[in-house]
Design an enzyme around this catalytic site. Sequence first.
Site, PDB file in Angstrom:
ATOM      1  N   ARG A  54      28.857  30.438  35.979  1.00 40.68           N
ATOM      2  CA  ARG A  54      29.538  30.684  34.708  1.00 40.68           C
ATOM      3  C   ARG A  54      31.058  30.749  34.814  1.00 40.68           C
ATOM      4  O   ARG A  54      31.775  30.068  34.084  1.00 40.68           O
ATOM      5  CB  ARG A  54      29.111  32.040  34.100  1.00 40.68           C
ATOM      6  CG  ARG A  54      28.014  31.981  33.108  1.00 40.68           C
ATOM      7  CD  ARG A  54      27.232  33.249  33.239  1.00 40.68           C
ATOM      8  NE  ARG A  54      26.773  33.331  34.610  1.00 40.68           N
ATOM      9  CZ  ARG A  54      25.676  32.715  35.049  1.00 40.68           C
ATOM     10  NH1 ARG A  54      24.930  32.061  34.217  1.00 40.68           N
ATOM     11  NH2 ARG A  54      25.316  32.766  36.320  1.00 40.68           N
ATOM     12  N   THR A  55      31.543  31.612  35.710  1.00 37.74           N
ATOM     13  CA  THR A  55      32.980  31.886  35.691  1.00 37.74           C
ATOM     14  C   THR A  55      33.769  30.627  36.032  1.00 37.74           C
ATOM     15  O   THR A  55      34.710  30.250  35.328  1.00 37.74           O
ATOM     16  CB  THR A  55      33.312  33.031  36.667  1.00 37.74           C
ATOM     17  OG1 THR A  55      32.395  34.091  36.417  1.00 37.74           O
ATOM     18  CG2 THR A  55      34.729  33.521  36.497  1.00 37.74           C
ATOM     19  N   LYS A  83      38.983  27.320  58.542  1.00 38.74           N
ATOM     20  CA  LYS A  83      39.763  27.131  59.783  1.00 38.74           C
ATOM     21  C   LYS A  83      40.638  28.345  60.055  1.00 38.74           C
ATOM     22  O   LYS A  83      41.447  28.335  60.969  1.00 38.74           O
ATOM     23  CB  LYS A  83      40.657  25.892  59.649  1.00 38.74           C
ATOM     24  CG  LYS A  83      39.917  24.606  59.424  1.00 38.74           C
ATOM     25  CD  LYS A  83      40.928  23.463  59.261  1.00 38.74           C
ATOM     26  CE  LYS A  83      40.463  22.453  58.246  1.00 38.74           C
ATOM     27  NZ  LYS A  83      41.563  21.617  57.772  1.00 38.74           N
ATOM     28  N   ARG A 104      38.094  33.674  42.938  1.00 41.11           N
ATOM     29  CA  ARG A 104      37.016  34.639  43.242  1.00 41.11           C
ATOM     30  C   ARG A 104      36.946  34.791  44.753  1.00 41.11           C
ATOM     31  O   ARG A 104      37.035  33.797  45.494  1.00 41.11           O
ATOM     32  CB  ARG A 104      35.680  34.135  42.710  1.00 41.11           C
ATOM     33  CG  ARG A 104      34.529  34.989  43.200  1.00 41.11           C
ATOM     34  CD  ARG A 104      33.228  34.673  42.518  1.00 41.11           C
ATOM     35  NE  ARG A 104      33.244  35.105  41.135  1.00 41.11           N
ATOM     36  CZ  ARG A 104      32.178  35.063  40.335  1.00 41.11           C
ATOM     37  NH1 ARG A 104      31.031  34.602  40.787  1.00 41.11           N
ATOM     38  NH2 ARG A 104      32.265  35.473  39.085  1.00 41.11           N
ATOM     39  N   HIS A 132      35.935  42.477  37.648  1.00 46.59           N
ATOM     40  CA  HIS A 132      35.689  41.126  37.140  1.00 46.59           C
ATOM     41  C   HIS A 132      36.286  41.084  35.737  1.00 46.59           C
ATOM     42  O   HIS A 132      35.563  41.093  34.734  1.00 46.59           O
ATOM     43  CB  HIS A 132      34.183  40.849  37.124  1.00 46.59           C
ATOM     44  CG  HIS A 132      33.796  39.418  36.921  1.00 46.59           C
ATOM     45  ND1 HIS A 132      34.672  38.456  36.440  1.00 46.59           N
ATOM     46  CD2 HIS A 132      32.618  38.784  37.126  1.00 46.59           C
ATOM     47  CE1 HIS A 132      34.036  37.295  36.365  1.00 46.59           C
ATOM     48  NE2 HIS A 132      32.788  37.466  36.771  1.00 46.59           N
TER      49      HIS A 132
HETATM   50  N1   CP Z   1      28.908  36.420  35.192  1.00 48.80           N
HETATM   51  C1   CP Z   1      29.311  35.777  36.292  1.00 48.80           C
HETATM   52  O1   CP Z   1      30.302  36.160  36.937  1.00 48.80           O
HETATM   53  O2   CP Z   1      28.533  34.712  36.637  1.00 48.80           O
HETATM   54  P1   CP Z   1      28.823  33.709  37.843  1.00 48.80           P
HETATM   55  O3   CP Z   1      28.654  34.513  39.129  1.00 48.80           O
HETATM   56  O4   CP Z   1      27.829  32.609  37.709  1.00 48.80           O
HETATM   57  O5   CP Z   1      30.244  33.253  37.726  1.00 48.80           O
END
Ligand code: CP
Length: 316
Positions: A54-55, A83, A104, A132
């Site tokens: 999603r993100t 590396k 992320r 998040h």
């Molecule tokens: N909600 C969410 O962070 O989903 P993903 O891990 O798929 O990005």
Amino acid sequence: MKQLRHLMSPLDFSTEELDKLFTLAEDIEKNPNKYAHACDGKKLATCFYEPSTRTRLSFESAMLNLGGQVIGFSDANSSSAAKGESVSDTIRVISCFADICAMRHPKEGAPMVAASRSSIPVINAGDGGHQHPTQTLTDLLTIRAIKGRLDHFTIGLCGDLKFGRTVHSLINALVRYSDIEFVFISPEELTIPDYIIEMLRDKKILFREVRKLEDVMPTLDILYMTRVQKERFFNEEDYVRLKDYYILDKEKMELAKSDMIVLHPLPRVNEISVEVDDDSRAVYFRQVQYGVYVRMALLLTLLEIDVHEQDRTTCN
Ligand code: CP
């Protein structure tokens, strides 16, 4: 020199700024064509050291919807991190290629380290079990769009409250609104961290900790379900024992208010039975769509792009 603006935590925006962001997201939903070229010539880098559906894809979709382009990696092993390159060096390199970066990382604070060395805005797209913020923006926009407000409700957060970063970010954001009561529903081993409990006590915000979902269902205006975070467990045995502790099914939904809504950041494993998907109160797939609108609004805000200003320049 102008200060760069990053997004590390939902608290980086005041509630007034959040209001503006959500109003922009709602305008984008209603008038997508108005924004179709807002980011012409701009590039987003998605640097994902941890898996995501999603993100990452909603960020990419957001930039493409705005007329921009995307570059990036979706696996640390396909980047030079494999590396031994540091996040600080990587972001200095990415700053030469892109105008904005969504990152992320499994290590808490890694996007913050990147932001401190970056010459482009950095967005925390999830750091370990910490925060998040763009999921929180998604959650808040969903609540505001469906409930019409961000105050005066009882919200139950259910599942892995220890490792669930979406839960930590959402609580941090919601404490700034009036009359919010939290109900924390988790097994003993996955309770909300002490630092959050202390923060709620300091701010005199009402909360309860319970084990049984059924007992509190009739009291909730919002139920925020989460999966047990397999990737943060130290041993498989504990995960297997706890993973199906809560399963939201039709029977439990019958105990809820007729206007209660169920949110879930997704991905779902077993914690919501698929039979619940057809219930009009289950809004977790609508939530995903709101995630694209709010990320479009965020990209425009951090890049300081105002479509009305662009229109005026074009006309002159
Ligand atoms: N909600 C969410 O962070 O989903 P993903 O891990 O798929 O990005």
